[in-house]
Scaffold this active site. Structure first.
Site, PDB file in Angstrom:
ATOM      1  N   HIS A 417       0.761  -1.210  -0.025  1.00 25.78           N
ATOM      2  CA  HIS A 417       0.004   0.054   0.015  1.00 25.78           C
ATOM      3  C   HIS A 417       0.859   1.226  -0.076  1.00 25.78           C
ATOM      4  O   HIS A 417       0.877   2.290  -0.974  1.00 25.78           O
ATOM      5  CB  HIS A 417      -1.009   0.050   1.263  1.00 25.78           C
ATOM      6  CG  HIS A 417      -1.795   1.067   1.298  1.00 25.78           C
ATOM      7  ND1 HIS A 417      -3.376   1.114   1.252  1.00 25.78           N
ATOM      8  CD2 HIS A 417      -1.505   2.471   1.663  1.00 25.78           C
ATOM      9  CE1 HIS A 417      -3.765   2.290   1.413  1.00 25.78           C
ATOM     10  NE2 HIS A 417      -2.751   2.997   1.593  1.00 25.78           N
ATOM     11  N   GLU A 418       1.816   1.096   1.004  1.00 24.60           N
ATOM     12  CA  GLU A 418       2.664   2.525   1.187  1.00 24.60           C
ATOM     13  C   GLU A 418       3.564   2.676  -0.185  1.00 24.60           C
ATOM     14  O   GLU A 418       3.745   3.864  -0.576  1.00 24.60           O
ATOM     15  CB  GLU A 418       3.525   2.535   2.540  1.00 24.60           C
ATOM     16  CG  GLU A 418       2.560   2.454   3.666  1.00 24.60           C
ATOM     17  CD  GLU A 418       1.732   3.383   3.570  1.00 24.60           C
ATOM     18  OE1 GLU A 418       1.543   4.580   3.068  1.00 24.60           O
ATOM     19  OE2 GLU A 418       0.548   3.301   4.546  1.00 24.60           O
ATOM     20  N   HIS A 421       1.486   4.537  -2.787  1.00 18.62           N
ATOM     21  CA  HIS A 421       1.789   6.131  -2.708  1.00 18.62           C
ATOM     22  C   HIS A 421       3.182   6.487  -3.097  1.00 18.62           C
ATOM     23  O   HIS A 421       3.114   7.633  -3.755  1.00 18.62           O
ATOM     24  CB  HIS A 421       1.566   6.423  -1.105  1.00 18.62           C
ATOM     25  CG  HIS A 421       0.146   6.199  -0.566  1.00 18.62           C
ATOM     26  ND1 HIS A 421      -1.062   6.699  -1.280  1.00 18.62           N
ATOM     27  CD2 HIS A 421      -0.228   5.709   0.496  1.00 18.62           C
ATOM     28  CE1 HIS A 421      -1.877   6.592  -0.547  1.00 18.62           C
ATOM     29  NE2 HIS A 421      -1.645   5.820   0.423  1.00 18.62           N
ATOM     30  N   HIS A 424       3.760   6.579  -6.820  1.00 23.28           N
ATOM     31  CA  HIS A 424       2.694   7.361  -7.503  1.00 23.28           C
ATOM     32  C   HIS A 424       3.545   8.996  -7.411  1.00 23.28           C
ATOM     33  O   HIS A 424       3.629   9.640  -8.281  1.00 23.28           O
ATOM     34  CB  HIS A 424       1.332   7.533  -6.802  1.00 23.28           C
ATOM     35  CG  HIS A 424       0.400   8.302  -7.765  1.00 23.28           C
ATOM     36  ND1 HIS A 424      -0.900   8.467  -7.299  1.00 23.28           N
ATOM     37  CD2 HIS A 424       0.372   9.341  -8.698  1.00 23.28           C
ATOM     38  CE1 HIS A 424      -1.715   9.251  -7.845  1.00 23.28           C
ATOM     39  NE2 HIS A 424      -0.839  10.016  -8.881  1.00 23.28           N
TER      40      HIS A 424
HETATM   41 ZN   LIG Z   1      -3.024   5.274   1.837  1.00 25.44          ZN
END
Ligand SMILES: [Zn+2]
Length: 625
Positions: A417-418, A421, A424
């Site tokens: 998940h991290e 980020h 991105h």
């Molecule tokens: Zn998040």
């Protein structure tokens, strides 16, 4: 003016659900000191500043730079050069201030017991507030420049051309600007119209007092919001029910006050929408992000057309938990026994790399770089900040990820998940100028949940063990249940109470209860039984003071799920479009960026695809159990 951009893992969602991750049942662990952890598991803050002395030297640059803004005041419309100089100075100060702030915050998060970095943070919050004061005049001044003149400036000046979208977005707000006298009155009202949200916060965070209840071990404990969420996940129904009743009764005692307060909040939104010549409060709220109303109505319609899988899910809960009817205190109860699934960090790294392979070599290389180059702070140590986040900004050497990795399968999903980020940010910062190098709230969770999807898919393809498969299916189902179905239910309530106010009808506890009761029955279906107190579930949700915010969780997840479906199917074009989306930052409006990535949020398709996915996952789980 807070200019630190950090994407927290489900930061906002946590408020709604008050999921208490810190409350893993009485676990007392003595954390090791930071210097006992191998340096290869620590992030490299020396990539930002080689030493504290360097930081202090750089900090001295801030005030002289801020003083340069003074002479610019009142001159921005005089020439394109003046306008450009202002934008360039704003960029320079922002990059410097964020760099200083990132170092101060990350060092502080390493070990909050070190007073020095708290001092750095205080210095930075002073610097940001001075920055805000020194530039408060600038945007209003730009908006005063006649529009044709701004476009003339842009057309005549090569260096201003990259700001085209920035100006277009800024000038959009002019369509609803009133006369100077009217704007002054609206601005004066601003002090007052924040009232309901302050009242709710004071009530909900300061004054509210919960009773004592009996926990799973037969001990008397005081109910808190954190404990409540943990207790809702208890496998002991009596404990869940007692906690639920104690919690709801506490709010129920204040239901008229809370309804009156929420009604004023709603009427405030209606007031501003009307004053600013919008057709509805919903339209006004969405216009902030330049979202057409269809994005919202399609979401709600698509969910309403796909309630059958949700009804089946509630029935499934009923059967697995062996209940007569599912009550509100049963909807978060665990369906599976706790699964033992340990994954050491090295294995998690390898697995995540394998899972993101469909995104291509460049993306994989990016993650290898993250592993090798000190982006990630892996393990817990004494004084370290809890939870997980990714922090990143233009001009920094690279993104930073904080983890508290504990060898559990859930921690591996957090890593994926991290990294979503961070990647991105990394793509956007590599490919965009400063002005477009960040991304909006509406897009913030797309890349992160996308990576979780890829990971889950990869594991489901490779793992045969039944318990583990069930764990993965259950996690994905719960994600869609909470992030899409539940948020849209909440959002429909928000929309309906605004419509009541707009129609000039009375808005009180009874009306609100009626609306929430109907919605819950509609969403949860025939195997759900609503307790009378459950009608007032609206009265404890802080997001109703954030003006049409909750639906964004659902759209974000729908976008990432729909995109992941295409890329998992091996569509190369879809992959390239997605990578281009990551590279685009906020160089266009959110809806356009997503359209280029391959999902059109002005149609119901992405939401429908997500709910179809829910349906598939549920079918597989039903089969396995
Ligand atoms: Zn998040």
């Amino acid at each position: 003016m807070e200019k630190v951009f950090e994407k927290m893992k489900f930061g906002m969602l946590m408020v709604i659900l008050s999921l208490a991750f810190s409350l893993s049942a009485g676990e007392v662990k003595i954390a090791v000191e930071r210097n006992e952890i191998d340096a290869k598991y620590q992030w490299r803050m020396d990539h930002v500043y080689a030493s504290d002395a360097e930081w202090e030297k750089d900090f001295e640059r801030i005030n002289p730079l801020l003083d340069k803004f003074d002479s610019m005041k009142g001159t921005l419309g005089d020439s394109p050069q003046n306008l450009l100089n202002y934008l360039k100075l704003d960029e320079e100060v922002t990059i410097l201030a964020v760099k200083l702030s990132v170092y101060a915050n990350r060092k502080g998060d390493e070990d909050s017991r070190i007073a020095k970095y708290q001092g750095y943070r205080d210095k930075m919050s002073g610097a940001f507030s001075a920055f805000g004061q020194k530039t408060a005049w600038a945007e209003p001044e730009i908006l005063q420049i006649p529009e044709e003149k701004i476009w003339q400036f842009v057309n005549d000046t090569p260096e201003l051309q990259i700001y085209r979208h920035y100006f277009a977005n800024l000038l959009r707000s002019k369509a609803h600007v009133l006369s100077e006298k009217e704007e002054r009155i609206l601005a004066l009202a601003g002090e007052v119209t924040g009232g309901p949200s302050n009242v709710f916060r004071m009530f909900n965070e300061a004054d509210i007092k919960f009773p004592n209840i009996t926990d799973e071990n037969g001990e008397t404990i005081e109910l808190t919001k954190g404990r409540y969420s943990a207790l809702m996940k208890s496998s002991n129904r009596e404990v869940r029910k007692a906690a639920w009743q104690a919690n709801y009764e506490t709010y129920e005692n204040w239901k008229n006050t809370l309804a009156a307060n929420l009604a004023v909040e709603v009427k405030t939104n209606v007031f501003y929408a009307r004053a600013k010549n919008y057709n509805s409060a919903l339209e006004a709220a969405l216009d902030q992000d330049n979202l057409p109303v269809e994005v919202y109505t399609n979401l709600v319609d698509a969910v309403n057309d796909n309630l059958e899988p949700l009804h089946r899910y509630i029935t499934f809960r009923k059967n697995v938990l062996k209940l007569d009817k599912v009550h509100l205190y049963d909807i978060y109860a665990p369906l599976l026994p706790e699964v033992k699934w340990e994954i050491p960090y090295q294995e998690a790294q390898k697995t995540v790399l394998a899972a993101v392979k469909p995104l291509g070599k460049e993306y994989v290389r990016g993650i290898e770089t993250a592993y090798a180059n000190g982006w990630i702070d892996v393990y817990e140590n004494a004084g370290k900040r809890s939870g997980a986040y990714s922090s990143s900004f233009y001009g920094l050497p690279h993104p930073y990820i904080l983890l508290n990795y504990q060898d559990q399968v859930g921690n591996m999903f957090t890593l994926a998940h991290e990294l979503g980020h961070s990647m991105h940010s990394w793509y956007a910062q590599e490919n965009q100028p400063y002005i477009y190098s960040d991304y909006s709230n509406f897009l913030a969770e797309v890349a992160s949940t996308f990576n979780e999807e890829l990971l889950s898919d990869y594991l489901l393809k490779n793992i045969k063990d039944k318990q583990r498969r069930l764990y993965l299916l259950n996690e994905q189902i719960e994600n869609i249940f909470i992030t899409v179905y539940t948020q849209v239910l909440f959002s429909e309530f928000e929309q309906k109470i605004h419509e009541v106010a707009e129609a000039g009808k009375p808005l009180n506890a009874e009306v609100m209860n009626g609306i929430f009761a109907d919605l819950q029955k509609k969403y949860y279906g025939p195997d759900f039984e609503l307790d009378p107190m459950g009608e007032s579930r609206w009265n404890r949700i802080p997001h109703y003071y954030r003006n049409f915010y909750v639906f964004k969780y659902a759209t974000g997840m729908a976008a990432s799920t729909a995109l992941a479906q295409k890329i998992k199917a091996g569509d190369k074009k879809a992959r390239d479009a997605y990578l281009k989306f990551l590279s685009s930052g906020n160089s266009d409006y959110d809806i356009n960026l997503l359209k280029q990535a391959g999902v059109d949020m002005t149609t119901p398709e992405p939401v429908t695809a997500t709910l179809n996915r829910f349906n598939e996952l549920l079918a597989e789980m039903e089969k396995l159990m």
